[in-house]
Design an enzyme around this catalytic site. Structure first.
Site, PDB file in Angstrom:
ATOM      1  N   HIS A  12       7.245  60.503  49.377  1.00  0.00           N
ATOM      2  CA  HIS A  12       8.292  60.581  48.344  1.00  0.00           C
ATOM      3  C   HIS A  12       9.705  60.447  48.938  1.00  0.00           C
ATOM      4  O   HIS A  12      10.658  61.015  48.404  1.00  0.00           O
ATOM      5  CB  HIS A  12       8.149  61.889  47.548  1.00  0.00           C
ATOM      6  CG  HIS A  12       8.272  63.131  48.374  1.00  0.00           C
ATOM      7  ND1 HIS A  12       7.535  64.261  48.136  1.00  0.00           N
ATOM      8  CD2 HIS A  12       9.057  63.436  49.436  1.00  0.00           C
ATOM      9  CE1 HIS A  12       7.861  65.196  49.015  1.00  0.00           C
ATOM     10  NE2 HIS A  12       8.795  64.716  49.813  1.00  0.00           N
ATOM     11  N   HIS A  59      12.556  70.569  46.965  1.00  0.00           N
ATOM     12  CA  HIS A  59      13.223  70.677  48.271  1.00  0.00           C
ATOM     13  C   HIS A  59      14.443  71.584  48.163  1.00  0.00           C
ATOM     14  O   HIS A  59      15.579  71.146  48.337  1.00  0.00           O
ATOM     15  CB  HIS A  59      13.636  69.288  48.765  1.00  0.00           C
ATOM     16  CG  HIS A  59      12.470  68.359  48.985  1.00  0.00           C
ATOM     17  ND1 HIS A  59      11.784  67.770  47.951  1.00  0.00           N
ATOM     18  CD2 HIS A  59      11.879  67.919  50.124  1.00  0.00           C
ATOM     19  CE1 HIS A  59      10.820  67.011  48.444  1.00  0.00           C
ATOM     20  NE2 HIS A  59      10.851  67.072  49.751  1.00  0.00           N
ATOM     21  N   HIS A 193       6.543  63.268  59.541  1.00  0.00           N
ATOM     22  CA  HIS A 193       8.000  63.138  59.657  1.00  0.00           C
ATOM     23  C   HIS A 193       8.628  64.463  60.060  1.00  0.00           C
ATOM     24  O   HIS A 193       8.129  65.531  59.741  1.00  0.00           O
ATOM     25  CB  HIS A 193       8.673  62.569  58.402  1.00  0.00           C
ATOM     26  CG  HIS A 193       8.539  63.348  57.114  1.00  0.00           C
ATOM     27  ND1 HIS A 193       7.344  63.709  56.547  1.00  0.00           N
ATOM     28  CD2 HIS A 193       9.490  63.794  56.251  1.00  0.00           C
ATOM     29  CE1 HIS A 193       7.551  64.339  55.398  1.00  0.00           C
ATOM     30  NE2 HIS A 193       8.864  64.412  55.191  1.00  0.00           N
ATOM     31  N   GLU A 240       4.059  68.856  54.443  1.00  0.00           N
ATOM     32  CA  GLU A 240       3.923  68.411  53.042  1.00  0.00           C
ATOM     33  C   GLU A 240       2.510  67.894  52.754  1.00  0.00           C
ATOM     34  O   GLU A 240       2.043  67.929  51.614  1.00  0.00           O
ATOM     35  CB  GLU A 240       4.942  67.309  52.727  1.00  0.00           C
ATOM     36  CG  GLU A 240       6.375  67.813  52.651  1.00  0.00           C
ATOM     37  CD  GLU A 240       7.386  66.715  52.326  1.00  0.00           C
ATOM     38  OE1 GLU A 240       8.525  67.057  51.992  1.00  0.00           O
ATOM     39  OE2 GLU A 240       7.054  65.511  52.429  1.00  0.00           O
TER      40      GLU A 240
HETATM   41  C1  DHB Z   1      12.894  62.234  54.079  1.00  0.00           C
HETATM   42  C2  DHB Z   1      11.565  62.442  53.708  1.00  0.00           C
HETATM   43  C3  DHB Z   1      11.234  63.495  52.863  1.00  0.00           C
HETATM   44  O1  DHB Z   1       9.966  63.798  52.471  1.00  0.00           O
HETATM   45  C4  DHB Z   1      12.223  64.302  52.341  1.00  0.00           C
HETATM   46  O2  DHB Z   1      11.868  65.255  51.461  1.00  0.00           O
HETATM   47  C5  DHB Z   1      13.548  64.113  52.720  1.00  0.00           C
HETATM   48  C6  DHB Z   1      13.882  63.080  53.573  1.00  0.00           C
HETATM   49  C7  DHB Z   1      13.291  61.115  55.000  1.00  0.00           C
HETATM   50  O3  DHB Z   1      12.409  60.401  55.507  1.00  0.00           O
HETATM   51  O4  DHB Z   1      14.488  60.886  55.186  1.00  0.00           O
HETATM   52 FE    FE Z   2       9.922  65.779  51.262  1.00  0.00          FE
END
Ligand code: DHB
Ligand code: FE
Length: 324
Positions: A12, A59, A193, A240
């Site tokens: 997302h 978030h 990530h 996540e």
């Molecule tokens: C990013 C990815 C995420 O899932 C999020 O909530 C905020 C930022 C990113 O890749 O920048």
């Molecule tokens: Fe996220």
């Protein structure tokens, strides 16, 4: 009776929403990401769900950091796109399904899962970006959506096993709803990530791909992954992915993987997307019709069929991503 027919899992990444809203989808950087959803948009049109049950994480937008429910179900009639600091995304408001949401809350809470009931909530990129990826930029989203928020923002998040068992309770709840509704369950977040700290930019494609394989074939194995392994292997925000086990728990043990896409990176994130369907119980003519419908959907999409490793599975993506 209402029933769950399929599940859609997707990252997302907020920058994906910004790329869409600012008309940048054709740029070299973004094209491969959006191309990965051509098949899915076509598939979704054919699915025609009556309701989407969408598992996502807030978030620190609607709930701030003042209070953080582990599991929260949106029972409101509508939900506005949240202002995350740059103004709300220019996407339609989300229409809820208060009656089904209240029924699910009642059934799941009686089944010993404590849900927070949310009668007012703005929804952030965790919910709106997946809708955009699957439906593009319509005037209105094609069906009601029940938002279901999971805490993966502040320690301790729920365990994978609890998420998987909760998925089963959600399925039981949906299947005890008397109206004949087709429900598709969405899950969002991941894949690997890490946004901040010394390991910012971490991506672990090998781990991601093993996760997708097991999600499809051996989800119970995933329920045993401890939080520390998510953190170590998939980065701080990789946790996540634990949410994906809610959707997987709501599906049959054996499912049909109809599509998979993986590309690296979009913003800081490895983008993963998979569609799993409950196997059709019908035989003969209707089952054959189902199969040819799927084949037609594949052909109508921009998915390059030479990537197909088997007749049943469509897989595209960056076959040689650069692990960091
Ligand atoms: C990013 C990815 C995420 O899932 C999020 O909530 C905020 C930022 C990113 O890749 O920048
Ligand atoms: Fe996220």
């Amino acid at each position: 009776m209402a029933r769950i027919t399929a599940s859609v899992y997707t990252s997302h990444v907020p920058a994906v929403g910004a790329a869409l809203d600012l008309g940048k989808t054709g740029e070299d950087y973004w094209q491969p990401v959006f191309k990965g959803y051509d098949f899915s948009k076509q598939w979704e049109k054919e699915q025609k769900p009556d309701v989407i049950f969408l598992v996502f994480n807030d978030h620190a937008t609607a709930f701030s950091l003042d209070f953080i429910p582990t599991f929260a179900i949106g029972t409101a009639a509508e939900f506005d796109p949240a202002d995350e600091g740059w103004g709300p995304r220019p996407v339609p408001k989300v229409i809820g399904h208060p009656k089904l949401a209240a029924h699910i809350a009642q059934s799941v809470i009686q089944d010993d899962f404590d849900l927070t009931i949310v009668n007012k909530m703005d929804v952030d990129h965790g919910l709106t970006v997946p809708l955009s990826l699957m439906f593009g930029q319509p005037q209105a989203w094609p069906c009601p959506v029940i938002p279901f928020a999971v805490n993966v923002v502040q320690y301790p998040p729920p365990s994978g096993r609890r998420c998987y068992m909760l998925g089963k309770a959600i399925r039981k709840a949906i299947e005890s709803y008397p109206e004949d509704l087709k429900v598709v369950i969405f899950g969002t977040g991941g894949l690997s990530h890490q946004i901040s700290g010394p390991r910012a930019g971490l991506i672990n494609s090998k781990w991601d791909k093993a996760f997708l394989d097991n999600l499809s074939k051996d989800p119970k194995k995933l329920t045993r992954i401890p939080h520390l392994e998510y953190m170590r292997e998939a980065g701080a925000e990789g946790i996540e992915m634990v949410m994906w086990l809610i959707m997987r728990g709501a599906l049959d043990d054996k499912v049909e993987e109809v599509y998979r896409f993986y590309t690296v990176p979009a913003s800081n994130t490895a983008v993963g997307h998979i569609i799993l369907e409950n196997r059709r119980k019908t035989t003969g003519k209707r089952a054959t019709a189902g199969k040819s419908r799927q084949a037609a959907a594949r052909q109508a999409s921009a998915v390059d069929l030479k990537f197909l490793p088997s007749a049943r599975r469509a897989r595209v993506g960056n076959s040689n991503p650069k692990p960091h």
